[in-house]
Scaffold this active site. Structure first.
Site, mmCIF file in Angstrom:
data_model
loop_
_atom_site.group_PDB
_atom_site.id
_atom_site.type_symbol
_atom_site.label_atom_id
_atom_site.label_comp_id
_atom_site.label_asym_id
_atom_site.label_seq_id
_atom_site.Cartn_x
_atom_site.Cartn_y
_atom_site.Cartn_z
ATOM 1 N N GLY A 240 0.868 -1.301 -0.568
ATOM 2 C CA GLY A 240 -0.042 0.102 0.297
ATOM 3 C C GLY A 240 0.970 1.108 0.189
ATOM 4 N N GLU A 274 4.131 -6.788 1.743
ATOM 5 C CA GLU A 274 2.986 -7.150 -0.178
ATOM 6 C C GLU A 274 3.625 -5.960 -0.444
ATOM 7 O OE1 GLU A 274 -0.283 -8.229 1.157
ATOM 8 O OE2 GLU A 274 -0.077 -10.090 1.883
ATOM 9 N N PRO A 275 4.838 -5.117 -0.540
ATOM 10 C CA PRO A 275 4.597 -3.997 -1.225
ATOM 11 C C PRO A 275 4.190 -3.792 -3.183
ATOM 12 C CG PRO A 275 6.806 -4.637 -0.779
ATOM 13 C CD PRO A 275 5.632 -5.325 -0.017
ATOM 14 N N GLY A 276 3.705 -3.366 -4.086
ATOM 15 C CA GLY A 276 4.021 -3.455 -5.522
ATOM 16 C C GLY A 276 4.019 -2.818 -5.824
ATOM 17 N N ARG A 277 3.688 -1.574 -6.410
ATOM 18 C CA ARG A 277 3.156 -0.002 -6.368
ATOM 19 C C ARG A 277 4.931 0.182 -6.221
ATOM 20 N NH1 ARG A 277 -1.358 3.193 -7.873
ATOM 21 N NH2 ARG A 277 -2.885 1.940 -6.360
ATOM 22 N N CYS A 343 -13.283 3.484 -28.317
ATOM 23 C CA CYS A 343 -14.239 3.651 -28.481
ATOM 24 C C CYS A 343 -15.208 4.308 -27.277
ATOM 25 C CB CYS A 343 -15.279 3.472 -29.499
ATOM 26 S SG CYS A 343 -14.306 3.063 -30.824
ATOM 27 N N GLU A 344 -14.972 5.132 -26.151
ATOM 28 C CA GLU A 344 -15.216 5.714 -25.119
ATOM 29 C C GLU A 344 -14.732 7.082 -24.668
ATOM 30 O OE1 GLU A 344 -15.647 3.337 -22.473
ATOM 31 O OE2 GLU A 344 -16.231 1.837 -22.889
HETATM 32 N N1 LLP Z 1 -2.037 -6.892 -0.794
HETATM 33 C C1 LLP Z 1 -2.870 -6.658 -1.334
HETATM 34 C C2 LLP Z 1 -3.321 -8.095 -0.201
HETATM 35 C C3 LLP Z 1 -3.666 -6.415 -2.323
HETATM 36 O O1 LLP Z 1 -4.634 -6.158 -2.151
HETATM 37 C C4 LLP Z 1 -2.792 -5.511 -2.793
HETATM 38 C C5 LLP Z 1 -3.040 -4.913 -3.502
HETATM 39 C C6 LLP Z 1 -1.293 -5.042 -2.014
HETATM 40 C C7 LLP Z 1 -0.915 -6.083 -1.421
HETATM 41 C C8 LLP Z 1 -0.488 -4.510 -2.693
HETATM 42 O O2 LLP Z 1 -0.490 -2.701 -3.251
HETATM 43 P P1 LLP Z 1 0.266 -1.651 -3.255
HETATM 44 O O3 LLP Z 1 1.476 -2.195 -2.579
HETATM 45 O O4 LLP Z 1 0.361 -1.571 -5.042
HETATM 46 O O5 LLP Z 1 -0.640 -0.345 -2.774
HETATM 47 N N2 LLP Z 1 -5.273 -1.211 -9.606
HETATM 48 C C9 LLP Z 1 -4.910 -0.221 -9.071
HETATM 49 C C10 LLP Z 1 -4.229 -0.465 -7.302
HETATM 50 C C11 LLP Z 1 -5.172 -2.206 -6.764
HETATM 51 C C12 LLP Z 1 -4.346 -2.953 -5.536
HETATM 52 C C13 LLP Z 1 -5.064 -3.933 -5.049
HETATM 53 N N3 LLP Z 1 -4.517 -4.694 -3.817
HETATM 54 C C14 LLP Z 1 -4.295 0.874 -9.087
HETATM 55 O O6 LLP Z 1 -4.071 1.196 -10.194
HETATM 56 O O7 LLP Z 1 -3.994 1.897 -9.228
#
Ligand code: LLP
Length: 418
Positions: A240, A274-277, A343-344
């Site tokens: 997050g 659990e970092p993604g972004r 087309c949106e």
């Molecule tokens: N763990 C869980 C259980 C999650 O649901 C998520 C993201 C993450 C970790 C990773 O979160 P992050 O570190 O990336 O913030 N499509 C949206 C974001 C959806 C996030 C869903 N869950 C966007 O483009 O902003």
């Protein structure tokens, strides 16, 4: 910090490669990731937790290309997955299943079975029903399933409502008041082994206060469960942490980690994240080419060859992404809408944006596109999904070919005769 920069020619480069060279070789639209940036982001995030026993599980959903997973696996990353497909990707990329956590509100029996067969670290259980289902699956397989319960701490993460996940109203996790009973039940089940506790309150978080509130609640629960006789080995604080798209100033990984570590006291808890972004967001750009410009009424449009099917965030969340000419920017500027061919009316990348003048044939780069970019791409309007490229120093690898037209309907068929 990222490795996309203006080179000596004033043009945009990724590491030591001019982006125009990639566009010439691979075409557009194309996602370009920087290995040096991915590596740096992972190392900085990992180092932030150096003071405590920890495991960084990269959230595969943010960008699941095998090459990206490979780079991170080589750095020692674990992985947070949400489907059997993501598990298969992690394994194909050489990730260690023993460092995998499996989140998600709806897992199929086949997915649970695959996860147990692979020997993952832990299933993050999100409902009482899932707990019983997992016990049955593990029982059939003659194993014990390691679990965390994902609790829903009911805190407001102060982010876009579509990506807030830790409020009572959201579908995620188990309600705070039921958490203790769920753990009690988990302790009774023969094929369940409690190993941790988990929460994830939302994405693109720009402040630590909601996380601190959540971790305080989680720690109180850990203490209660410990008193109940359960051993909680790890605390999974989810992902997050936000990034800068425009002017946001989210906490640094260090500040974020220190705030959370401070709440742990001397409890013997391993921290899972659990970092993604924050790992991949600013490690990727999307290249596109201007097809033409036009004026309708009072609005100047820049029509590009990428659309909302290639990069959905602006259409879905009204998200702001930096847009830059790849060549040295022209001095003249113009206020334009940058739109795709889909087309949106929602198919836009920017509205009323002042940009250096763009003409047909110019390349543009969408910044901060690494996270939830290609991962959310679709074939809407029967458009081929983009190619993906990983830059590594002065070279680059095409890590996913652009789809062929034939790929679009290769798995479809017309009705049998007559
Ligand atoms: N763990 C869980 C259980 C999650 O649901 C998520 C993201 C993450 C970790 C990773 O979160 P992050 O570190 O990336 O913030 N499509 C949206 C974001 C959806 C996030 C869903 N869950 C966007 O483009 O902003």
């Amino acid at each position: 910090m990222n490795h996309f920069h203006r080179g000596p020619d004033g043009a945009l480069w990724a590491e030591d490669v001019p982006l125009a060279r990639i566009a010439a070789a691979v075409g557009t639209p194309t996602y370009v990731y920087s290995r040096a940036t991915l590596t740096r982001h992972f190392r900085v995030f990992d180092a932030a937790w150096a003071g405590v026993d920890h495991l960084v599980c990269y959230a595969v959903k943010a960008c699941s290309n095998l090459a990206v997973l490979d780079v991170l696996a080589r750095l020692g990353a674990g992985f947070d997955i949400v489907s059997g497909g993501e598990l298969a990707r992690v394994i194909a990329a050489g990730g260690d299943p023993a460092k995998v956590v499996f989140s998600g509100v709806g897992k199929t029996e086949a997915e649970l079975e695959a996860a147990l067969t692979a020997g993952i670290l832990c299933v993050n259980v999100e409902s009482a029903a899932e707990l019983e289902q997992l016990d049955a699956v593990a029982g059939r397989m003659g194993v014990r399933a390691p679990i965390s319960v994902r609790v829903n701490p009911d805190v407001d993460p102060k982010t876009h409502p579509y990506i807030a996940t830790g409020l009572k109203r959201n579908k995620f996790g188990i309600g705070w008041s039921e958490a203790r009973d769920t753990y009690r039940r988990a302790g009774e089940l023969a094929h369940i082994e409690v190993v941790g506790l988990d929460f994830h309150i939302g994405s693109q978080l720009k402040e630590t206060a909601p996380l601190v509130e959540a971790i305080d609640k989680a720690i109180e629960l850990v203490d209660t469960l410990t008193a109940d006789g359960l051993t909680i080995h790890h605390l999974d604080v989810g992902g997050g942490l936000g990034i800068t798209y425009r002017e946001e100033a989210p906490p640094s990984p260090d500040e974020y980690a220190q705030k959370l570590i401070a709440r742990l006291g001397d409890r013997p808890l391993r921290v899972v994240t659990e970092p993604g972004r924050v790992i991949v967001g600013n490690a990727g750009v999307m290249l596109m080419r201007c097809l033409l410009t036009k004026r309708n009424g009072d609005t100047d449009f820049v029509v590009v060859d990428a659309g909302m099917n290639d990069a959905l965030r602006p259409a879905l969340y009204d998200a702001w992404h930096g847009l830059e000419p790849v060549a040295a920017p022209r001095a003249a500027t113009r206020t334009v809408d940058v739109v795709g061919p889909v087309c949106e009316t929602g198919d836009f990348f920017a509205r009323d944006r002042e940009l250096p003048e763009v003409v047909a044939g110019d390349l543009l780069a969408m910044r901060s596109a690494g996270a939830y970019g290609f991962a959310m791409a679709s074939n809407y309007n029967s458009r081929r999904r983009p190619a993906e490229v990983l830059v590594d120093g002065d070279g680059f690898h095409v890590v996913r070919d652009r789809e062929e037209i034939a790929d679009l309907f290769a798995s479809e068929r017309v009705l049998p005769e007559p």
